[in-house]
Design a protein around this motif. Structure first.
Motif, mmCIF file in Angstrom:
data_model
loop_
_atom_site.group_PDB
_atom_site.id
_atom_site.type_symbol
_atom_site.label_atom_id
_atom_site.label_comp_id
_atom_site.label_asym_id
_atom_site.label_seq_id
_atom_site.Cartn_x
_atom_site.Cartn_y
_atom_site.Cartn_z
ATOM 1 N N ILE A 182 -28.098 14.375 2.200
ATOM 2 C CA ILE A 182 -27.430 15.612 1.814
ATOM 3 C C ILE A 182 -25.959 15.611 2.234
ATOM 4 C CG2 ILE A 182 -27.299 18.091 2.295
ATOM 5 C CD1 ILE A 182 -30.356 18.127 2.337
ATOM 6 N N SER A 183 -25.674 15.183 3.463
ATOM 7 C CA SER A 183 -24.295 15.218 3.954
ATOM 8 C C SER A 183 -23.373 14.376 3.075
ATOM 9 C CB SER A 183 -24.232 14.732 5.404
ATOM 10 O OG SER A 183 -24.731 13.410 5.514
ATOM 11 N N VAL A 236 -22.839 26.184 1.191
ATOM 12 C CA VAL A 236 -24.250 26.001 1.532
ATOM 13 C C VAL A 236 -24.780 27.358 1.986
ATOM 14 C CG1 VAL A 236 -25.910 24.873 3.042
ATOM 15 C CG2 VAL A 236 -23.954 23.573 2.149
ATOM 16 N N GLN A 265 -27.998 28.237 2.595
ATOM 17 C CA GLN A 265 -28.996 28.096 3.658
ATOM 18 C C GLN A 265 -29.350 26.630 3.812
ATOM 19 O OE1 GLN A 265 -31.997 31.169 4.135
ATOM 20 N NE2 GLN A 265 -33.595 29.630 4.403
ATOM 21 N N SER A 266 -29.631 26.232 5.035
ATOM 22 C CA SER A 266 -30.019 24.853 5.310
ATOM 23 C C SER A 266 -31.040 24.836 6.436
ATOM 24 C CB SER A 266 -28.794 24.010 5.691
ATOM 25 O OG SER A 266 -28.208 24.501 6.891
ATOM 26 N N GLU A 313 -34.440 22.163 8.473
ATOM 27 C CA GLU A 313 -35.342 21.012 8.519
ATOM 28 C C GLU A 313 -36.705 21.446 7.988
ATOM 29 O OE1 GLU A 313 -34.366 17.964 10.033
ATOM 30 O OE2 GLU A 313 -32.346 18.823 10.273
ATOM 31 N N ARG A 353 -34.820 17.426 5.389
ATOM 32 C CA ARG A 353 -33.979 18.614 5.459
ATOM 33 C C ARG A 353 -33.642 19.101 4.062
ATOM 34 N NH1 ARG A 353 -32.394 14.232 7.499
ATOM 35 N NH2 ARG A 353 -32.991 15.072 9.536
ATOM 36 N N TYR A 354 -33.105 20.312 4.012
ATOM 37 C CA TYR A 354 -32.766 20.913 2.727
ATOM 38 C C TYR A 354 -31.455 21.671 2.840
ATOM 39 C CZ TYR A 354 -34.269 25.379 4.722
ATOM 40 O OH TYR A 354 -34.379 26.494 5.509
ATOM 41 N N ALA A 355 -30.851 21.911 1.694
ATOM 42 C CA ALA A 355 -29.638 22.734 1.625
ATOM 43 C C ALA A 355 -29.613 23.437 0.273
ATOM 44 C CB ALA A 355 -28.389 21.883 1.792
ATOM 45 N N GLU A 359 -31.170 23.507 -4.979
ATOM 46 C CA GLU A 359 -31.560 23.018 -3.660
ATOM 47 C C GLU A 359 -31.479 21.497 -3.626
ATOM 48 O OE1 GLU A 359 -35.224 23.465 -0.416
ATOM 49 O OE2 GLU A 359 -35.653 23.549 -2.563
#
Length: 330
Positions: A112-113, A125, A127-128, A130, A137-139, A152
């Motif tokens: 993601i990063s 973003v 919301q993020s 684990e 992880r999610y974002a 997402e």
């Protein structure tokens, strides 16, 4: 229709939509309804981990939100149901503002990063965090203004699990007996104000060549349609964008022609209008849904006369319109 060619750049490095999500008030009741629709075991919803493990941030601020989740695996995309916690979080915001219904779709990404750093378009973003049991992880990206939906990003550490994320210990009375004879969602459709603008944005986001824009209801073949039981031309301008798992349809309704799309635009604004299934025996499936308390909103022929469709008012149970599609046999 054939898939448009993938070009070099996509917004997230992929155009494979692998999940669509609905926010609900009662996840146990909704899980049973979706299990009946899709012909699966009723999944056992579970609660996300405490903040010390989930590391949830809502617009950059930590929140102790612990939402209830349930997942359904289908031949195309995964279906996620979310019952939000009462403390501040993105799903709670959406439920309070818009009520139950569609919330987002998701892409799997390598990291993601890195995806956020290399994206040509930059988004906040919202919301993020684990997630478990699959570690990752999610974002959520705040893309609603441009695409009329949240997007997402999902990152998995190690191989992604092939099994269901929800414990399959629930009621099995619907297993193997999908209500419509199929459990494959073939299309998600968004109502938009300007299909040309939306098409350009979506094709760029998904990394595909320009899709064809069609015009329905302007020729005799399209006039065999009814909206709420009354004849209508149902004029609209629309396009189909192919992705590996599901088709995306964008529809711009004509302002002077009554239709379910125009009603949605006037009542709810731009956003998801329906999900679609190809079925055998559309008339029988339509009548079955009518008997179950789901009225027919609109029905008619495909724009080219090659098949027929029926929009069913299933919002009372699924918080989304379901479209039935059937091709005429040659």
């Amino acid at each position: 229709m054939s898939q448009q060619p993938l070009v070099k750049k996509t917004l997230a490095g992929t155009n494979e939509i692998n999940q669509i999500c609905f926010v609900v008030k009662d996840i146990e009741a909704s899980s049973k309804s979706w299990a009946k629709l899709l012909g699966t075991v009723v999944p056992q919803p579970f609660v996300t981990g405490p903040q010390e493990f989930s590391q949830v941030k809502y617009f950059g601020e930590p929140t102790p939100a612990r939402n209830k989740l349930a997942f359904f695996e289908t031949p195309g995309v995964q279906i996620e149901l979310v019952e939000p916690d009462s403390v501040p979080n993105l799903m709670r915001e959406c439920l309070d503002k818009d009520g139950e219904g569609y919330n987002h779709f998701a892409f799997d990404v390598e990291k993601i990063s890195e995806t956020l750093e290399t994206m040509e378009e930059k988004y906040i973003v919202a919301q993020s965090g684990e997630f478990y049991p699959d570690k990752g992880r999610y974002a959520f990206l705040e893309t609603r203004e441009k695409y009329k939906t949240l997007i997402e990003l999902l990152e998995h550490e190690g191989p992604k699990s092939d099994g269901s994320l929800s414990p399959l210990t629930g009621d099995s009375q619907y297993e193997g007996k999908p209500l419509l004879g199929t459990n494959k969602i073939v299309q998600i459709a968004f109502v938009v104000k300007d299909v040309k603008v939306a098409q350009k944005a979506w094709c760029k986001m998904l990394g595909v060549g320009p899709s064809t824009i069609f015009h329905s209801g302007f020729e005799a073949v399209n006039k065999v349609a009814t909206y709420k039981g009354q004849p209508t031309e149902g004029r609209s301008h629309f396009t189909f964008i192919q992705t590996p798992r599901i088709q995306v349809e964008l529809v711009q309704p004509d302002q002077d022609s009554p239709s379910t799309w125009l009603e949605h635009l006037e009542r709810h604004g731009e956003g998801l209008h329906h999900i679609a299934f190809f079925v055998e025996g559309l008339d029988e499936k339509r009548d079955l849904l009518n008997k179950l308390g789901f009225p027919t909103i609109q029905e008619g022929l495909f724009y080219d006369g090659s098949g027929k469709y029926a929009y069913m008012d299933t919002t009372s149970e699924y918080s989304v319109v379901i479209e039935l599609l059937e091709m005429f046999k040659s």
